[in-house]
Design a protein around this motif. Sequence first.
Motif, mmCIF file in Angstrom:
data_model
loop_
_atom_site.group_PDB
_atom_site.id
_atom_site.type_symbol
_atom_site.label_atom_id
_atom_site.label_comp_id
_atom_site.label_asym_id
_atom_site.label_seq_id
_atom_site.Cartn_x
_atom_site.Cartn_y
_atom_site.Cartn_z
ATOM 1 N N VAL A 78 -5.602 0.041 17.959
ATOM 2 C CA VAL A 78 -4.694 1.092 18.410
ATOM 3 C C VAL A 78 -3.266 0.802 17.943
ATOM 4 N N ARG A 79 -2.816 -0.444 18.101
ATOM 5 C CA ARG A 79 -1.461 -0.811 17.639
ATOM 6 C C ARG A 79 -1.329 -0.562 16.143
ATOM 7 N N PHE A 80 -2.354 -0.965 15.368
ATOM 8 C CA PHE A 80 -2.325 -0.746 13.920
ATOM 9 C C PHE A 80 -2.249 0.744 13.600
ATOM 10 N N LEU A 81 -3.093 1.551 14.231
ATOM 11 C CA LEU A 81 -3.125 2.986 13.938
ATOM 12 C C LEU A 81 -1.811 3.670 14.300
ATOM 13 N N VAL A 82 -1.236 3.301 15.443
ATOM 14 C CA VAL A 82 0.040 3.897 15.847
ATOM 15 C C VAL A 82 1.125 3.549 14.833
ATOM 16 N N LYS A 83 1.214 2.285 14.484
ATOM 17 C CA LYS A 83 2.244 1.842 13.523
ATOM 18 C C LYS A 83 2.020 2.462 12.150
ATOM 19 N N ARG A 84 0.773 2.480 11.693
ATOM 20 C CA ARG A 84 0.457 3.003 10.362
ATOM 21 C C ARG A 84 0.709 4.502 10.278
ATOM 22 N N THR A 85 0.311 5.249 11.296
ATOM 23 C CA THR A 85 0.508 6.700 11.239
ATOM 24 C C THR A 85 1.989 7.076 11.247
ATOM 25 N N GLU A 86 2.823 6.231 11.827
ATOM 26 C CA GLU A 86 4.276 6.486 11.783
ATOM 27 C C GLU A 86 4.809 6.393 10.358
ATOM 28 N N ASP A 87 4.190 5.544 9.536
ATOM 29 C CA ASP A 87 4.664 5.317 8.166
ATOM 30 C C ASP A 87 4.069 6.280 7.140
ATOM 31 N N LEU A 88 2.996 6.983 7.500
ATOM 32 C CA LEU A 88 2.275 7.805 6.535
ATOM 33 C C LEU A 88 2.928 9.157 6.299
ATOM 34 N N THR A 89 2.770 9.648 5.078
ATOM 35 C CA THR A 89 3.237 10.970 4.702
ATOM 36 C C THR A 89 2.028 11.783 4.267
ATOM 37 N N ARG A 110 0.832 -1.197 0.000
ATOM 38 C CA ARG A 110 0.000 0.000 0.000
ATOM 39 C C ARG A 110 0.865 1.245 0.000
ATOM 40 N N SER A 111 0.352 2.283 -0.659
ATOM 41 C CA SER A 111 1.041 3.572 -0.651
ATOM 42 C C SER A 111 1.020 4.153 0.750
ATOM 43 N N ASN A 112 1.994 4.978 1.047
ATOM 44 C CA ASN A 112 2.081 5.589 2.372
ATOM 45 C C ASN A 112 1.674 7.059 2.342
ATOM 46 N N TYR A 113 0.775 7.423 1.434
ATOM 47 C CA TYR A 113 0.334 8.812 1.325
ATOM 48 C C TYR A 113 -1.064 8.955 1.903
ATOM 49 N N ILE A 114 -1.326 10.143 2.444
ATOM 50 C CA ILE A 114 -2.636 10.428 3.021
ATOM 51 C C ILE A 114 -2.887 11.930 2.921
ATOM 52 N N THR A 115 -4.148 12.307 2.788
ATOM 53 C CA THR A 115 -4.504 13.718 2.802
ATOM 54 C C THR A 115 -4.550 14.204 4.245
ATOM 55 N N ARG A 116 -4.553 15.502 4.426
ATOM 56 C CA ARG A 116 -4.634 16.054 5.789
ATOM 57 C C ARG A 116 -5.936 15.622 6.463
ATOM 58 N N GLN A 117 -7.050 15.620 5.688
ATOM 59 C CA GLN A 117 -8.341 15.217 6.245
ATOM 60 C C GLN A 117 -8.303 13.746 6.664
ATOM 61 N N GLY A 118 -7.687 12.908 5.875
ATOM 62 C CA GLY A 118 -7.560 11.493 6.215
ATOM 63 C C GLY A 118 -6.727 11.294 7.470
ATOM 64 N N TRP A 119 -5.642 12.032 7.568
ATOM 65 C CA TRP A 119 -4.789 11.966 8.754
ATOM 66 C C TRP A 119 -5.579 12.371 9.991
ATOM 67 N N ASP A 120 -6.342 13.452 9.872
ATOM 68 C CA ASP A 120 -7.138 13.934 11.010
ATOM 69 C C ASP A 120 -8.168 12.886 11.446
ATOM 70 N N ARG A 121 -8.779 12.177 10.479
ATOM 71 C CA ARG A 121 -9.753 11.131 10.824
ATOM 72 C C ARG A 121 -9.084 9.982 11.578
ATOM 73 N N LEU A 122 -7.914 9.536 11.094
ATOM 74 C CA LEU A 122 -7.200 8.451 11.783
ATOM 75 C C LEU A 122 -6.771 8.882 13.182
ATOM 76 N N ASP A 123 -6.265 10.104 13.292
ATOM 77 C CA ASP A 123 -5.826 10.626 14.586
ATOM 78 C C ASP A 123 -7.007 10.746 15.556
ATOM 79 N N LYS A 124 -8.139 11.198 15.053
ATOM 80 C CA LYS A 124 -9.349 11.313 15.889
ATOM 81 C C LYS A 124 -9.806 9.932 16.367
ATOM 82 N N GLU A 125 -9.769 8.937 15.460
ATOM 83 C CA GLU A 125 -10.153 7.577 15.842
ATOM 84 C C GLU A 125 -9.204 7.033 16.909
ATOM 85 N N LEU A 126 -7.913 7.231 16.724
ATOM 86 C CA LEU A 126 -6.918 6.756 17.686
ATOM 87 C C LEU A 126 -7.139 7.381 19.060
ATOM 88 N N LYS A 127 -7.331 8.675 19.091
ATOM 89 C CA LYS A 127 -7.549 9.364 20.377
ATOM 90 C C LYS A 127 -8.842 8.900 21.035
#
Length: 157
Positions: free
Chosen positions: A63-74, A3-20
């Motif tokens: 949570v483990r998936f989101l933490v690991k995935r967000t570290e890899d995303l740009t 999978r590509s490691n790219y994400i939009t700002r809105q996508g990042w915010d959604r993942l971060d909101k879910e993690l929190k």
Amino acid sequence: MKRSNYITRQGWDRLDKELKYLWKEERPLITKSVSEAAAQGDRSENAEYIYGKRRLREIDRRVRFLVKRTEDLTIVYYDPKQEGKVYFGAWVTLINEDDKEVTYRIVGPDEWDVKKGEISLDSPMARALIGKRVDDEVVVQTPEGERVFDIVKIWYK
């Protein structure tokens, strides 16, 4: 396929909101619920305890998936140099052979949602669209066979 490691700002915010939410709100509630259920005694037949433990495992796994995935995303931000061509984050309006109009936005694989018109950068449609301009013809290989689309409009919000 990787999978590509790219994400939009809105996508990042959604993942971060879910993690929190999972870590700071849902997990503490479920933990409290499990503690209360455990205090009732016999855990082997306590449905609330069993369900709670299962839900905690699901939350921890996510949570483990989101933490690991967000570290890899740009996060990819809009660049005015992209105007006129289809790149990551673009909204594209197409017309197919049946003169039916469809609109897609090219986003990362962690944020696509067909109901919202968002398709993954890794999808055959997105790969065919990248780098194209208005009035270009796009040929996409689908399970039903080859499909031809014409690009009508490209924009970035």
